[in-house]
Design an enzyme around this catalytic site. Structure first.
Site, mmCIF file in Angstrom:
data_model
loop_
_atom_site.group_PDB
_atom_site.id
_atom_site.type_symbol
_atom_site.label_atom_id
_atom_site.label_comp_id
_atom_site.label_asym_id
_atom_site.label_seq_id
_atom_site.Cartn_x
_atom_site.Cartn_y
_atom_site.Cartn_z
ATOM 1 N N LYS A 136 -15.685 6.901 -8.085
ATOM 2 C CA LYS A 136 -14.920 6.153 -7.917
ATOM 3 C C LYS A 136 -15.316 4.918 -7.249
ATOM 4 C CE LYS A 136 -11.051 7.407 -4.919
ATOM 5 N NZ LYS A 136 -10.127 8.570 -3.839
ATOM 6 N N TRP A 163 0.616 -1.432 -0.272
ATOM 7 C CA TRP A 163 0.140 0.092 0.043
ATOM 8 C C TRP A 163 0.459 1.374 -0.120
ATOM 9 C CZ3 TRP A 163 0.119 4.470 3.419
ATOM 10 C CH2 TRP A 163 -1.382 4.590 3.932
ATOM 11 N N ARG A 223 -10.022 -3.041 7.975
ATOM 12 C CA ARG A 223 -11.047 -1.184 8.441
ATOM 13 C C ARG A 223 -12.292 -1.266 8.799
ATOM 14 N NH1 ARG A 223 -12.043 2.568 3.156
ATOM 15 N NH2 ARG A 223 -10.568 4.423 5.315
ATOM 16 N N ASP A 240 -16.041 11.835 -2.398
ATOM 17 C CA ASP A 240 -15.883 11.464 -1.974
ATOM 18 C C ASP A 240 -16.170 10.462 -0.314
ATOM 19 O OD1 ASP A 240 -12.847 8.733 -0.636
ATOM 20 O OD2 ASP A 240 -11.971 9.687 -2.747
ATOM 21 N N ASP A 268 -2.386 5.580 -2.753
ATOM 22 C CA ASP A 268 -2.904 6.527 -1.842
ATOM 23 C C ASP A 268 -2.014 7.126 -1.205
ATOM 24 O OD1 ASP A 268 -5.610 6.271 -1.072
ATOM 25 O OD2 ASP A 268 -5.291 5.178 0.231
ATOM 26 N N ASP A 301 -14.786 2.102 -5.446
ATOM 27 C CA ASP A 301 -13.032 1.709 -4.045
ATOM 28 C C ASP A 301 -13.678 -0.091 -3.916
ATOM 29 O OD1 ASP A 301 -11.231 2.350 -2.707
ATOM 30 O OD2 ASP A 301 -11.814 3.852 -1.299
ATOM 31 N N MET A 302 -11.974 -0.105 -3.141
ATOM 32 C CA MET A 302 -12.441 -1.375 -3.106
ATOM 33 C C MET A 302 -11.351 -2.107 -1.699
ATOM 34 S SD MET A 302 -11.054 -5.056 -2.806
ATOM 35 C CE MET A 302 -11.664 -6.446 -3.053
#
Ligand code: DGJ
Length: 744
Positions: free
Chosen positions: A477, A200, A444, A367, A549, A479-480
């Protein structure tokens, strides 16, 4: 481009102006690999390439022949257990427990263009004349499994696209426990292996090692292609570099578990396998059922790594990415994530958007945090309905306010995930991927929805489609943010649990397909905690992806440089963010942040009011500049010039198709003092064209700039106050053809 079958009907030669790919039916009726490389002339017979020497200790196929062993014969799709001891391309578990197969040649067909792969992303043709496909038909006489090997050769580029399709034509149930997309037996192993690995926030770093006897591999068993390894490897000759020499790329158009491996055998031949990772994979085929592998794309070049990358860029930009946005310049966006994280109100968002509009930004992206009870990462995922406490007029109202400002509106989703604290989970607690009687890990605080189940995908589709049809949303967007653990699906029987990972990805592709076909003008950007699923599979649906990121400019140089080995510039989401940078706490100059981000889709990840007035003016200039050169940045020919993995100073450039304009990006991590003289050898220019170079009063011919080099010396920083530079420095050199300056 042509596919030639010899008179005897046992040799196939696919070729175009750049490459030849040759294979032959072997005496035992399996398919032998003879050649993949620079184009050679078509000929009736290449049997001499089947090397059948007596080798002590080898196991032989025929009673009367001591020389014919599959142990060292190069094959198209190797099987284990009948004298070949290398890792196989396929393994079929039969009812009697045997895993041996013997896929024998039955025939072939040639199709113009390229057939679609059902339910899977793949390269395509727009016109049948762009490619030809050879389908080699094989069958195992005992298990009655039939196998079709697909080979597509494109008219342009050293490209062969491959996949395999299985059909159970017998009565017994069969289990595919390994089914690679490609097997490529190379005659020697004099190669460097290049992989694109990391973690990451430092995705796709280039790592290199020499191929050695034994197995070397990268892969993912996380359910997503991952930050850790990319489904892309290159084998290059040790003497090859960016600008010359032989290399072969292997890229898998797939977003789930994968394996990319090279096995160097006793005789120094190298077998490359690429496909779905066999670990945990077990696909049951009942009588009459089919299985289609993902597609793998091989590219051969004898002109160095830049040429290899450019071939992938062109193919993936034009014949993998699809739809309205494929060829269009991408909107300059502002994303509120690093500006607000979860802390926002409608008024704060509109304020950010207003200021962005004044700077020339075209798209405002909201977002994470707009839905359900999502005010932190512990709640809300799965409830794709706007939170009225934050957005009193819902997404429809906010989108309208943004549109009224003269901007487009974009929205973040994480469709594959759910928090336990959500209405969706409370209603369907068995919709997550979890194994009975075992602890279910979270990532998370979120859980993975079981996208192998159609009813789950349907429900998410309904929620997303409702928002997209009610509100003016121009961009998504997707995301995953976690990988899969405790992989198990509540609705599949025990003997189909090995199908879950792949069925999951098919579910993801299904949702993408439904949304992109119903809302064809919406621009999709894929994301997975940055670049955790930055792969060719995603590009088929989303022409751009959030590269990482990590938005720090210095880190991004490596990430974007590494990513460029396979993926086009138009696919790389790249934003300017604030300093100190939120990931690495580094202070880079604003111009360097933009100079790096221009080589991508370009946008801002900040609240412009956090900048000084002077910086805000600088941002306006950046946006003006990007609008002027955006087509060149995103669709020009990209060259890597000097690697950030090896040098303090790195450089890359883009050149327009007519070669009349080019932009060179130059970056220096640490400043120095009283530095040596330096030149940068440019690429891709017209030798006879005269170019003006920004930062230089004189004009130079293309041959000078490429062969003799562009002067980049910056001798005495720190001593020469007028030319004081700093750490994390960068420059852009803009080259323009001088009117009437062409010699030819
Ligand atoms: C991870 C993404 O990479 C970020 O850009 C942001 O969208 C967050 N997720 C939101 O949770």
């Amino acid at each position: 481009m042509s596919i030639v079958v010899n008179k005897a009907g046992d040799t196939f030669h696919l070729y175009n102006d750049e490459i030849s790919y040759i294979m032959k039916v072997l005496p035992n009726e399996q398919m032998g690999q003879l050649y993949f490389g620079k184009k050679i002339r078509p000929k009736e017979d290449y049997s001499y390439l089947v090397e059948t020497h007596m080798r002590p200790m080898s196991s032989c196929v025929f009673d009367t022949d001591k020389n014919f062993s599959m142990e060292y014969i190069r094959q198209e799709y190797g099987v284990f257990g009948t004298s070949d001891y290398r890792m196989p391309a396929v393994e079929v578990l039969q009812e009697n427990g045997s895993r041996i197969s013997d896929f024998r040649y039955c025939g072939y067909r040639i199709e113009s263009g390229k057939p679609k792969l059902s339910g899977l992303p793949a390269t395509y043709t727009e016109d049948a004349s762009e490619a030809e496909t050879l389908v080699v038909e094989l069958k195992d006489p005992v298990s009655k499994m039939s196998l079709e090997l697909f080979y597509t050769i494109f008219a342009e580029g050293g490209i062969i696209a491959r996949s395999a399709r299985f059909l159970n034509e017998g009565e017994q149930d069969l289990h595919l426990t390994s089914a690679m997309s490609l097997c490529m037996d190379l005659p020697d192993s004099e190669y460097d292996w290049l992989q694109f690995s990391g973690a990451w926030a430092r995705e796709r770093y280039l790592k290199t090692r020499r191929l050695q006897q034994g197995i070397q591999s990268v892969g993912s068993m996380r359910g997503n292609s991952s930050h850790n390894h990319n489904p892309f490897i290159i084998l290059k000759r040790p003497t090859a570099d960016e600008f010359q020499g032989e290399a072969i790329g292997f890229s898998l158009i797939y977003s789930g578990n994968f394996l990319a491996q090279a096995e160097v055998d006793t005789y120094d031949a190298a077998r490359v396998l690429m496909g779905i990772h066999p670990s945990g994979f077990d696909w049951k085929l009942e009588s009459g059922e089919e299985f289609q592998t993902p597609e793998a794309v091989m590219v051969y070049t004898d002109r160095g790594l830049n040429h290899l990358s450019q071939t992938y860029h062109k193919l993936y930009q034009k014949r993998l990415a699809r739809g309205y946005w494929r060829d269009r310049e991408r909107p300059i966006l502002i994303n509120n994530w690093e500006a607000t994280y979860f802390d926002f109100t409608e008024e704060r968002l509109v304020k950010i958007a207003k200021q962005a509009k004044e700077s020339g930004i075209e798209l405002f992206v909201l977002d994470d945090g707009w839905f359900g009870k999502r005010t932190n990462e512990k709640a809300g995922l799965g409830d794709w309905v706007a939170n009225p406490e934050r957005l009193k007029n819902g997404i429809t109202g906010l989108a309208q306010r943004i549109e009224d400002l003269g901007m487009k509106f974009g929205l973040w989703f994480e469709p594959e995930m759910v928090n336990k604290d959500s209405d969706l989970y409370r209603e369907y607690p068995d919709w997550i991927i979890q194994t009975p009687n075992r602890r279910t890990s979270h990532g998370r605080f979120q859980y993975v929805l079981d996208f192998s189940r159609k009813e789950v995908v349907d429900r998410i589709y309904e929620m997303m489609a409702k928002i997209l049809s009610e509100a003016k949303v121009s961009y998504i967007k997707w995301d995953m943010n976690r990988s899969i653990t405790e992989c198990y699906s509540a609705t599949l029987p025990a003997d189909r649990q090995g199908e879950v990972y792949h069925r999951y990805i098919l579910g993801v592709y299904d949702l993408y397909e439904r949304l992109t076909s119903r809302f064809p003008e919406v621009l999709f950007e894929s994301c997975s905690s940055g670049g955790g699923r930055f792969d060719p599979g995603m590009l088929y649906y989303a022409p751009q992806g959030w590269t990482s990121d990590d938005s720090d400019a210095v880190e991004r140089i490596k990430i974007q440089y590494g990513t460029s080995y396979c993926y086009p510039i138009s696919s790389m989401g790249s934003h300017v963010s604030v300093t100190p940078n939120h990931q690495i706490n580094r202070n880079t100059p604003l111009y360097t942040r933009a100079n790096v981000a221009y080589f991508g889709t370009f946008g801002y990840e900040l609240d412009l009011s956090a900048l000084t007035e002077e910086e805000q003016e600088e941002v306006k200039e950046q946006i003006k500049f990007m609008k002027q050169y955006r087509r060149l940045f995103q669709f020009g020919t990209f060259y890597r010039l000097q690697s950030p993995f090896e040098h303090n100073i790195s450089a890359w450039m883009v050149v327009s198709e007519d070669k009349k304009t080019a932009i060179v990006g130059w970056h220096r991590v640490l400043n120095g003092i009283n530095l040596p003289y330096t030149r940068l050898h440019l690429q891709g220019l017209d030798e006879d064209m005269l170019y003006s170079v920004s930062e230089d009063d004189a004009a130079h011919y293309g041959d000078e700039l490429m062969h003799l080099g562009m002067i980049t010396t910056d001798a005495s920083s720190g001593q020469d106050e007028a030319n004081m530079r700093q750490d994390y420095d960068s420059r852009l050199y803009i080259l323009k053809a001088v009117e009437g300056g062409n010699l030819s």
